[in-house]
Motif scaffolding. Sequence first.
Motif, PDB file in Angstrom:
ATOM      1  N   ALA A  60       0.564  -0.267  -1.299  1.00  0.00           N
ATOM      2  CA  ALA A  60       1.577   0.576  -0.656  1.00  0.00           C
ATOM      3  C   ALA A  60       1.262   2.063  -0.811  1.00  0.00           C
ATOM      4  CB  ALA A  60       2.962   0.264  -1.226  1.00  0.00           C
ATOM      5  N   SER A  61       0.671   2.440  -1.935  1.00  0.00           N
ATOM      6  CA  SER A  61       0.408   3.861  -2.189  1.00  0.00           C
ATOM      7  C   SER A  61      -0.724   4.421  -1.336  1.00  0.00           C
ATOM      8  CB  SER A  61       0.099   4.091  -3.668  1.00  0.00           C
ATOM      9  OG  SER A  61      -1.147   3.522  -4.008  1.00  0.00           O
ATOM     10  N   SER A  62      -1.580   3.559  -0.814  1.00  0.00           N
ATOM     11  CA  SER A  62      -2.672   4.042   0.045  1.00  0.00           C
ATOM     12  C   SER A  62      -2.950   3.030   1.157  1.00  0.00           C
ATOM     13  CB  SER A  62      -3.928   4.299  -0.791  1.00  0.00           C
ATOM     14  OG  SER A  62      -4.310   3.146  -1.497  1.00  0.00           O
ATOM     15  N   ARG A  63      -1.899   2.653   1.845  1.00  0.00           N
ATOM     16  CA  ARG A  63      -1.955   1.627   2.892  1.00  0.00           C
ATOM     17  C   ARG A  63      -3.012   1.916   3.958  1.00  0.00           C
ATOM     18  NH1 ARG A  63      -2.994  -2.167   4.943  1.00  0.00           N
ATOM     19  NH2 ARG A  63      -1.839  -3.443   6.376  1.00  0.00           N
ATOM     20  N   ASP A  64      -3.221   3.187   4.287  1.00  0.00           N
ATOM     21  CA  ASP A  64      -4.178   3.547   5.337  1.00  0.00           C
ATOM     22  C   ASP A  64      -5.637   3.334   4.925  1.00  0.00           C
ATOM     23  OD1 ASP A  64      -3.801   5.652   3.472  1.00  0.00           O
ATOM     24  OD2 ASP A  64      -4.601   7.107   4.897  1.00  0.00           O
TER      25      ASP A  64
END
Length: 101
Positions: A60-64
């Motif tokens: 979630a903290s770096s989904r991209d």
Amino acid sequence: MEKPTSALISEIAGEIDCGNECYYHLTTKQLICIPNPDLLASADEEFYDNFYKSDIEKIASSRDKYLKFEVLTSHESFKIMEEFAHSLADLAMKNKLIQIL
């Protein structure tokens, strides 16, 4: 993205076949696999939330930065089998598979 290895493809396919979603980090090449929450019994929700909490937060903290590979629906799986059957050159086998499907 560089070409994935056959070992990575096999690992992702195996995890998806077990009902897990896979997240591949584009930079670190790390693979995180977690059960699809939609496939869990409600009694397992607390365990799921606790056991996979750090992985879920990491994603979630770096989904991209992740590619997500999801479990196929039964309709999608059927469509793949149907397309495969129609692609066969052996007419007897092709007709047999189409009839079964």
